[in-house]
Design an enzyme around this catalytic site. Structure first.
Site, PDB file in Angstrom:
ATOM      1  N   SER A  94       0.830  -1.202   0.000  1.00 40.09           N
ATOM      2  CA  SER A  94       0.000   0.000   0.000  1.00 40.09           C
ATOM      3  C   SER A  94       0.864   1.251   0.000  1.00 40.09           C
ATOM      4  O   SER A  94       1.619   1.502   0.944  1.00 40.09           O
ATOM      5  CB  SER A  94      -0.915   0.006   1.221  1.00 40.09           C
ATOM      6  OG  SER A  94      -1.580   1.241   1.268  1.00 40.09           O
TER       7      SER A  94
ATOM      8  N   HIS B   1      -1.140  -1.187  -4.252  1.00 39.13           N
ATOM      9  CA  HIS B   1      -2.445  -0.777  -3.726  1.00 39.13           C
ATOM     10  C   HIS B   1      -2.424   0.737  -3.514  1.00 39.13           C
ATOM     11  O   HIS B   1      -1.544   1.256  -2.822  1.00 39.13           O
ATOM     12  CB  HIS B   1      -2.706  -1.514  -2.415  1.00 39.13           C
ATOM     13  CG  HIS B   1      -4.054  -1.289  -1.829  1.00 39.13           C
ATOM     14  ND1 HIS B   1      -5.185  -1.940  -2.282  1.00 39.13           N
ATOM     15  CD2 HIS B   1      -4.478  -0.496  -0.806  1.00 39.13           C
ATOM     16  CE1 HIS B   1      -6.237  -1.563  -1.554  1.00 39.13           C
ATOM     17  NE2 HIS B   1      -5.832  -0.680  -0.654  1.00 39.13           N
TER      18      HIS B   1
ATOM     19  N   ASP C 299      -4.582   3.897  -2.148  1.00 35.72           N
ATOM     20  CA  ASP C 299      -5.723   4.266  -1.303  1.00 35.72           C
ATOM     21  C   ASP C 299      -6.170   5.687  -1.590  1.00 35.72           C
ATOM     22  O   ASP C 299      -5.403   6.632  -1.405  1.00 35.72           O
ATOM     23  CB  ASP C 299      -5.314   4.169   0.177  1.00 35.72           C
ATOM     24  CG  ASP C 299      -5.215   2.738   0.639  1.00 35.72           C
ATOM     25  OD1 ASP C 299      -6.204   2.007   0.482  1.00 35.72           O
ATOM     26  OD2 ASP C 299      -4.142   2.357   1.149  1.00 35.72           O
TER      27      ASP C 299
ATOM     28  N   MET D  32      -8.833   8.570  -0.522  1.00 34.71           N
ATOM     29  CA  MET D  32      -9.741   8.959   0.570  1.00 34.71           C
ATOM     30  C   MET D  32     -10.258  10.376   0.339  1.00 34.71           C
ATOM     31  O   MET D  32      -9.529  11.229  -0.165  1.00 34.71           O
ATOM     32  CB  MET D  32      -8.987   8.905   1.904  1.00 34.71           C
ATOM     33  CG  MET D  32      -8.336   7.558   2.176  1.00 34.71           C
ATOM     34  SD  MET D  32      -7.604   7.527   3.817  1.00 34.71           S
ATOM     35  CE  MET D  32      -6.771   5.927   3.768  1.00 34.71           C
TER      36      MET D  32
ATOM     37  N   HIS E 125      -8.192   1.679  -4.550  1.00 34.32           N
ATOM     38  CA  HIS E 125      -9.226   1.478  -3.523  1.00 34.32           C
ATOM     39  C   HIS E 125      -9.866   2.825  -3.219  1.00 34.32           C
ATOM     40  O   HIS E 125      -9.255   3.668  -2.567  1.00 34.32           O
ATOM     41  CB  HIS E 125      -8.531   0.864  -2.290  1.00 34.32           C
ATOM     42  CG  HIS E 125      -9.401   0.692  -1.094  1.00 34.32           C
ATOM     43  ND1 HIS E 125      -8.897   0.423   0.171  1.00 34.32           N
ATOM     44  CD2 HIS E 125     -10.751   0.744  -0.945  1.00 34.32           C
ATOM     45  CE1 HIS E 125      -9.894   0.317   1.032  1.00 34.32           C
ATOM     46  NE2 HIS E 125     -11.029   0.522   0.388  1.00 34.32           N
TER      47      HIS E 125
ATOM     48  N   MET F 165     -12.099   5.061  -1.262  1.00 34.75           N
ATOM     49  CA  MET F 165     -12.836   5.246   0.004  1.00 34.75           C
ATOM     50  C   MET F 165     -13.540   6.590  -0.092  1.00 34.75           C
ATOM     51  O   MET F 165     -13.119   7.599   0.477  1.00 34.75           O
ATOM     52  CB  MET F 165     -11.857   5.196   1.185  1.00 34.75           C
ATOM     53  CG  MET F 165     -11.427   3.768   1.510  1.00 34.75           C
ATOM     54  SD  MET F 165      -9.873   3.728   2.420  1.00 34.75           S
ATOM     55  CE  MET F 165      -8.728   3.790   1.062  1.00 34.75           C
TER      56      MET F 165
ATOM     57  N   MET G 211     -12.264  -5.429   4.385  1.00 31.03           N
ATOM     58  CA  MET G 211     -11.457  -4.560   5.247  1.00 31.03           C
ATOM     59  C   MET G 211     -11.272  -5.262   6.593  1.00 31.03           C
ATOM     60  O   MET G 211     -12.248  -5.665   7.232  1.00 31.03           O
ATOM     61  CB  MET G 211     -12.137  -3.210   5.471  1.00 31.03           C
ATOM     62  CG  MET G 211     -12.170  -2.289   4.254  1.00 31.03           C
ATOM     63  SD  MET G 211     -10.582  -1.996   3.455  1.00 31.03           S
ATOM     64  CE  MET G 211      -9.604  -1.319   4.792  1.00 31.03           C
TER      65      MET G 211
ATOM     66  N   GLY H  94      -9.166   4.331   6.723  1.00 31.10           N
ATOM     67  CA  GLY H  94      -8.837   5.736   6.971  1.00 31.10           C
ATOM     68  C   GLY H  94      -7.370   5.947   7.283  1.00 31.10           C
ATOM     69  O   GLY H  94      -6.795   6.948   6.896  1.00 31.10           O
ATOM     70  N   PHE H  95      -6.794   4.978   7.966  1.00 32.86           N
ATOM     71  CA  PHE H  95      -5.405   5.136   8.407  1.00 32.86           C
ATOM     72  C   PHE H  95      -4.658   3.811   8.337  1.00 32.86           C
ATOM     73  O   PHE H  95      -5.240   2.755   8.600  1.00 32.86           O
ATOM     74  CB  PHE H  95      -5.364   5.657   9.847  1.00 32.86           C
ATOM     75  CG  PHE H  95      -6.053   6.978   9.997  1.00 32.86           C
ATOM     76  CD1 PHE H  95      -5.368   8.168   9.750  1.00 32.86           C
ATOM     77  CD2 PHE H  95      -7.393   7.045  10.327  1.00 32.86           C
ATOM     78  CE1 PHE H  95      -6.014   9.401   9.852  1.00 32.86           C
ATOM     79  CE2 PHE H  95      -8.055   8.274  10.441  1.00 32.86           C
ATOM     80  CZ  PHE H  95      -7.358   9.450  10.196  1.00 32.86           C
TER      81      PHE H  95
ATOM     82  N   GLY I 244      -1.494   1.351   9.760  1.00 29.66           N
ATOM     83  CA  GLY I 244      -0.901   1.081  11.068  1.00 29.66           C
ATOM     84  C   GLY I 244      -1.852   0.638  12.154  1.00 29.66           C
ATOM     85  O   GLY I 244      -1.492   0.635  13.325  1.00 29.66           O
TER      86      GLY I 244
ATOM     87  N   ASP J 100      -7.282  -6.169   3.656  1.00 23.60           N
ATOM     88  CA  ASP J 100      -6.614  -4.872   3.751  1.00 23.60           C
ATOM     89  C   ASP J 100      -6.761  -4.330   5.168  1.00 23.60           C
ATOM     90  O   ASP J 100      -7.875  -4.075   5.628  1.00 23.60           O
ATOM     91  CB  ASP J 100      -7.272  -3.928   2.730  1.00 23.60           C
ATOM     92  CG  ASP J 100      -6.654  -2.540   2.698  1.00 23.60           C
ATOM     93  OD1 ASP J 100      -5.611  -2.326   3.345  1.00 23.60           O
ATOM     94  OD2 ASP J 100      -7.229  -1.680   2.011  1.00 23.60           O
ATOM     95  N   GLY J 101      -5.624  -4.140   5.838  1.00 21.11           N
ATOM     96  CA  GLY J 101      -5.623  -3.524   7.159  1.00 21.11           C
ATOM     97  C   GLY J 101      -4.980  -4.413   8.199  1.00 21.11           C
ATOM     98  O   GLY J 101      -5.484  -5.485   8.511  1.00 21.11           O
TER      99      GLY J 101
HETATM  100  C1  DX5 Z   1      -6.640   1.772   5.255  1.00 23.99           C
HETATM  101  C2  DX5 Z   1      -6.209   1.508   3.854  1.00 23.99           C
HETATM  102  C3  DX5 Z   1      -5.146   0.497   3.785  1.00 23.99           C
HETATM  103  C4  DX5 Z   1      -3.875   0.866   4.512  1.00 23.99           C
HETATM  104  C5  DX5 Z   1      -3.388  -0.376   5.163  1.00 23.99           C
HETATM  105  O1  DX5 Z   1      -7.698   2.642   5.259  1.00 23.99           O
HETATM  106  O2  DX5 Z   1      -7.292   1.055   3.078  1.00 23.99           O
HETATM  107  O3  DX5 Z   1      -4.867   0.095   2.454  1.00 23.99           O
HETATM  108  O4  DX5 Z   1      -2.878   1.387   3.670  1.00 23.99           O
HETATM  109  O5  DX5 Z   1      -2.319  -0.064   5.971  1.00 23.99           O
HETATM  110  P1  DX5 Z   1      -1.707  -1.097   7.007  1.00 23.99           P
HETATM  111  O6  DX5 Z   1      -1.222  -2.279   6.224  1.00 23.99           O
HETATM  112  O7  DX5 Z   1      -0.641  -0.306   7.667  1.00 23.99           O
HETATM  113  O8  DX5 Z   1      -2.836  -1.491   7.942  1.00 23.99           O
HETATM  114 ZN    ZN Z   2      -6.791   0.131   1.044  1.00 26.54          ZN
END
Ligand code: DX5
Ligand code: ZN
Length: 218
Positions: free
Chosen positions: A10, A35, A37, A39, A68, A70, A139, A144-145, A147, A177-178
Site C-alpha cells: 500500500s 495498492h 488508497d 480517501m 481502492h 474510500m 477490510m 482511513g489510516f 498502522g 486490507d488492514g
Molecule cells: C486503510 C487503507 C489500507 C492501509 C493499510 O484505510 O485502506 O490500504 O494502507 O495499511 P496497514 O497495512 O498499515 O494497515
Molecule cells: Zn486500502
C-alpha cells in the site's frame, strides 16, 4: 486454493515526498501489484491522493494499480481514475449509489472491478454482487489510516465469502486490507484470502524481499 497469492503493497505507507521511488522499490522486488488508497475526508476521516497523482505515477511504472476508492460518491470518480491509469477500481458497499451500475461502468472503462466492505458490514450485504466482480475486498480494519491492528473476527467473514465463491463456482479474487503482516496474513490465507494488501508491515519490514517471498510462498 483457487488463486496464487498476490502481495499488494500500500502506497499509503510509502514516502509521500518521493512516491515514485516508493513505487520503484516495489517493482524492483519483482512484485506486480500496488495498492493505491484514495480517501475523500468524508467516507473516511483522512485525505490521500487524487487522479493527478495516479496519472503522474502511471508512466513511471508497469505495476497493476489496485485503486481502492474510500469515497462517499465513488461513481463520480471512476472515470477520472480509469483515465489516470488505474487497472482495477474497488468501491465500497456502504454509501448509497448504484453499486451494480458503477461496477459495470468500471469494466466499461477497461478496468477490473471490485466491491469492498468495512468491518461492521455483514458479508450478506455484498452477496448479490458476487457474480459481477473481479475481486472482493474485506477490510480488516476500519479504513482511513494505516498502522491499525488486524481485526481477528474478520476471518469468519473471509471464510464465508470463500464458501460462497466455491459453492457458486465463481472466480473473483478475495483481498484483505488492514493490519496485514506475515502472521495475520497467513491466517487470512488459511481462511480463503488470496490477495494481501500490506502497508506498514511491508514498508517497515527489515527485509522487504523476504516479506514478499514469504507471501508469494503461501
Ligand atoms: C486503510 C487503507 C489500507 C492501509 C493499510 O484505510 O485502506 O490500504 O494502507 O495499511 P496497514 O497495512 O498499515 O494497515
Ligand atoms: Zn486500502
Amino acid at each position: 486454493m483457487l488463486h496464487a497469492p498476490i502481495l499488494a503493497p500500500s502506497l499509503l505507507a510509502g514516502d509521500h515526498a518521493a512516491l515514485a521511488e516508493s513505487v520503484a522499490s516495489v517493482e524492483a522486488l519483482g512484485l506486480e501489484w500496488l495498492h493505491v488508497d484514495i480517501m475523500d475526508g468524508h467516507f473516511v476521516p483522512n485525505l490521500t491522493f487524487g487522479p493527478q497523482t495516479v496519472a503522474a505515477l502511471r508512466p513511471r511504472s508497469k505495476l497493476f494499480f489496485d485503486t481502492h476508492l474510500m469515497l462517499d460518491e465513488p461513481h463520480r470518480y471512476v472515470e477520472p481514475f480509469a483515465h489516470a491509469g488505474a487497472n482495477q477500481i474497488t468501491i465500497h458497499i456502504e454509501p448509497s449509489y448504484d453499486h451494480a451500475g458503477t461496477l459495470r461502468e468500471i469494466r466499461r472503462l477497461g478496468c477490473r472491478c471490485g466491491i469492498v466492505l468495512n468491518p461492521p458490514t455483514p458479508a450478506e450485504s455484498i452477496e448479490h454482487l458476487l457474480d459481477q466482480v473481479d475481486i472482493v475486498l474485506v477490510m480488516t480494519v476500519q479504513p482511513g489510516f494505516g498502522g491499525q491492528s488486524f481485526q481477528e473476527p474478520m476471518l469468519d467473514k473471509i471464510a464465508q465469502i470463500d464458501r460462497w465463491r466455491q459453492e457458486r463456482n465463481l472466480s473473483f479474487r478475495l483481498e484483505v486490507d488492514g493490519g496485514v503482516d506475515l502472521e495475520t496474513g497467513l491466517h487470512c490465507r488459511k481462511a480463503g484470502a488470496d490477495t494481501f494488501v500490506a502497508g506498514t508491515a511491508f514498508f517497515n519490514a527489515p527485509d522487504r524481499a523476504l516479506f514478499a517471498k514469504t507471501v508469494g510462498g503461501w
